[in-house]
Design an enzyme around this catalytic site. Structure first.
Site, PDB file in Angstrom:
ATOM      1  N   GLY A   1      -4.884 -68.777 -26.721  1.00 17.69           N
ATOM      2  CA  GLY A   1      -4.829 -68.112 -28.020  1.00 17.69           C
ATOM      3  C   GLY A   1      -5.350 -68.949 -29.166  1.00 17.69           C
TER       4      GLY A   1
ATOM      5  N   CYS B   1      -9.642 -36.524 -18.061  1.00 15.11           N
ATOM      6  CA  CYS B   1     -11.100 -36.657 -18.121  1.00 15.11           C
ATOM      7  C   CYS B   1     -11.742 -35.361 -17.626  1.00 15.11           C
ATOM      8  CB  CYS B   1     -11.551 -37.837 -17.259  1.00 15.11           C
ATOM      9  SG  CYS B   1     -13.348 -37.940 -17.095  1.00 15.11           S
TER      10      CYS B   1
ATOM     11  N   CYS C   1     -13.888 -36.516 -14.151  1.00 12.06           N
ATOM     12  CA  CYS C   1     -13.209 -36.941 -12.924  1.00 12.06           C
ATOM     13  C   CYS C   1     -11.748 -36.500 -12.874  1.00 12.06           C
ATOM     14  CB  CYS C   1     -13.323 -38.451 -12.731  1.00 12.06           C
ATOM     15  SG  CYS C   1     -12.246 -39.403 -13.812  1.00 12.06           S
TER      16      CYS C   1
ATOM     17  N   CYS D   1     -13.968 -40.308 -19.448  1.00  8.81           N
ATOM     18  CA  CYS D   1     -13.554 -41.704 -19.309  1.00  8.81           C
ATOM     19  C   CYS D   1     -14.527 -42.588 -20.074  1.00  8.81           C
ATOM     20  CB  CYS D   1     -13.605 -42.141 -17.847  1.00  8.81           C
ATOM     21  SG  CYS D   1     -12.429 -41.307 -16.796  1.00  8.81           S
TER      22      CYS D   1
ATOM     23  N   CYS E   1     -15.116 -43.786 -13.742  1.00 11.92           N
ATOM     24  CA  CYS E   1     -15.295 -42.330 -13.695  1.00 11.92           C
ATOM     25  C   CYS E   1     -16.233 -41.955 -12.540  1.00 11.92           C
ATOM     26  CB  CYS E   1     -15.872 -41.848 -15.020  1.00 11.92           C
ATOM     27  SG  CYS E   1     -15.718 -40.081 -15.294  1.00 11.92           S
TER      28      CYS E   1
END
Lengths: 290, 265
Positions: free
Chosen positions: A38, A247, A250, A272, A278
């Site tokens: 970080g 979606c 899909c 997607c 997808c």
């Protein structure tokens, strides 16, 4: 130097475009970033043959990590076939000669802009993020000297002031992307502007996650299995959200969706954002149906 | 028991001073910022520092508050050495047990953040993570400094100068500090607004038992607020004592000049 090598150098690039000293400098920064999850490590960002904001940080980090055996995947907002993804993929094909793929499972190094692939990553993979603004406190405190001191002393009250302001103004925390997180209980970092839907995937991820910001000349990182917590309030907890829809290609209910306007009559569809996910899913469903 | 009684009581009982300063000096190159300043501040006591501009009173205040490092001398807060203290701890003290009220609210407030956010910042900095509770405390403090609670989501830039200053005070006092540094808190405000602010400050100091180091060039302000007074000139303390005693019977030539320079209306 023989005339032969000088001829070779003018005709082609060093492996992965950058010279070896630059890659060495980048690797030192990456190792330091991995050692302090970080923390933003400054590095000597180079001019790259693309404009700032197009992934110059990610490209430099990728160049430092690539080996000739790697298989590279590049995505932009989840898609393999958008301008940014295509041009970076071509760039490394030309300058490093590495194999490329669109399959998340087949890639050893994935450079991404603003998404984490839906398919879970493995310990053998590196995920490189393109980061526009690495400093989560930037819009709250403009002085770099001051934000560095705030990180050093863990003075993160201001970050919560921002979240407080959102709730006071809009009734909820309005970040739908770039939701700030706490890495390993120490440094507040920006996850690059990934949608907050992806935030839970940052935590405890088996892959190495590297974040490169070219214009700002900063690298930060999450080593595998780092604990990453999205900042929130007790009475306004973080919720990873997405469009409440399946979606339209899909049929997945689990993946992050893009809303696509299809005509001028208000027609729209949800698909997607991860094109590989997808496509793979659609193909599998088609195969099932025979 | 009000602040004055409390501080006298603390002094008589031989209690430990809250802030103890010995031989404090700060130089800017060969120039003197402030030199050889010593005093004790007891719990509940208000110390006024007066002097003309350039007399070193602001330098002294910024050394006391840890904004500058003095070149010589010692500062002890509640028995802890403030100069040897590591920066994280000093900054933690500065946002919990100490507070600093700037002359200009623009220096002490975040102008782009709502009034509630401004008050809540110190709470969140010391770990408050419950939105509802933070908001409740902010509303309570807005009430205490006489700002309408309906303005909690307004930015300070939409406030008048007097309101901004009161908001800055609320923002500083919300974590119940024990020691407050004030740099000309009434500067730049017109007299009626000044009077209300002074009234408010006097009430808060008394109710919360605050210790205050108050820098000003306004003798009326110290007359109203300060129990003890320190007069500075060219970086040196030329006279100190009880406020009434110093103002009614000034000993040093400069103090006499200062007192006689006040316009009588």
């Amino acid at each position: 130097m023989t005339s032969q090598t000088s001829l070779r150098e003018t005709e082609s690039y060093n492996f992965a475009y950058l010279d070896e000293q630059t890659k060495r400098m980048l690797r030192r920064a990456i190792l330091k970033a991995l050692a302090v999850p970080g923390y933003q490590v400054p590095f000597a960002s180079r001019e790259m043959p693309m404009p700032y904001g197009w992934g110059t940080g990610g490209v430099q980090v990728s160049a430092a990590c690539l080996t000739p055996e790697d298989r590279l995947k590049v995505i932009d907002q989840g898609a393999d076939d958008t301008t940014n993804a295509v041009s970076i993929r071509k760039f490394f094909q030309r300058t490093a000669g590495v194999e490329v793929t669109e399959a998340t499972t087949g890639a050893t190094l994935i450079q991404t802009r603003h998404r984490i692939p839906e398919t879970p990553l493995t310990e053998d993979q590196i995920l490189v993020y393109q980061v526009p603004i690495p400093e989560p406190l930037r819009f709250l405190e403009p002085r770099e000297t001051e934000t560095r001191r705030m990180h050093a002393l863990e003075e993160y009250g201001l970050m919560h002031v921002k979240l407080y302001e959102d709730i006071a103004r809009h009734g909820e925390i309005t970040n739908s992307y770039a939701w700030p997180v706490m890495a390993e209980g120490r440094y507040v970092m920006t996850p690059s502007p990934i949608p907050k839907f992806d935030n839970p995937k940052l935590s405890d991820n088996p892959a190495v996650q590297l974040f490169g910001a070219g214009r700002e000349a900063r690298i930060h990182a999450l080593p595998p299995y780092t604990k990453v917590v999205s900042l929130d309030f007790e009475d306004h907890p973080f919720v990873a959200s997405k469009a409440d829809h399946a979606c339209d290609i899909c049929g997945s209910h689990e993946s992050y969706l893009d809303e696509v306007i299809t005509d001028d009559q208000g027609g729209r569809m949800f698909v997607c954002s991860d094109t590989d996910f997808c496509g793979t899913r659609s193909a599998a469903l088609a195969a099932e149906r025979g | 028991m009000d602040g004055a009684e409390m501080s006298i009581y603390a002094r008589m009982k031989g209690a430990e001073p809250l802030l103890s300063v010995r031989n404090l000096s700060k130089f800017y190159g060969s120039r003197i910022g402030c030199a050889d300043v010593s005093f004790d501040l007891y719990p509940g006591e208000v110390l006024g520092i007066v002097g003309e501009s350039g007399s070193g009173k602001s330098t002294l205040l910024s050394c006391l508050a840890g904004h500058q490092t003095p070149d010589e001398g010692r500062i002890a807060f509640d028995g802890r050495d403030m100069i040897a203290m590591a920066e994280p701890e000093r900054r933690r003290l500065a946002r919990s047990e100490q507070a600093f009220v700037h002359q200009s609210p623009r220096d002490g407030l975040r102008m782009g953040v709502s009034a509630g956010g401004n008050i809540g910042e110190r709470l969140m900095a010391v770990g408050a993570r419950n939105y509802g509770a933070i908001r409740e405390t902010a509303l309570d403090w807005l009430g205490r400094v006489e700002i309408d609670g309906a303005r909690i989501d307004d930015r300070p830039s939409a406030f008048s100068g007097g309101m901004q200053q009161r908001l800055q005070i609320a923002r500083n006092l919300v974590t119940a500090p024990r020691l407050v540094f004030m740099d000309e808190p009434t500067g730049g405000l017109d007299v009626s607004v000044q009077a209300r602010l002074l009234d408010l400050l006097r009430g808060l100091v008394r109710d919360l038992g605050l210790s205050v180091v108050l820098v000003t060039h306004d003798l009326a302000v110290v007359r109203l607020l300060a129990h003890r007074l320190m007069v500075m000139k060219s970086g040196h303390v030329v006279e100190q004592g009880l406020t009434d005693q110093v103002l009614d019977d000034p000993q040093h030539g400069y103090t006499q000049l200062l007192v006689s320079s006040v316009l009588q209306v």
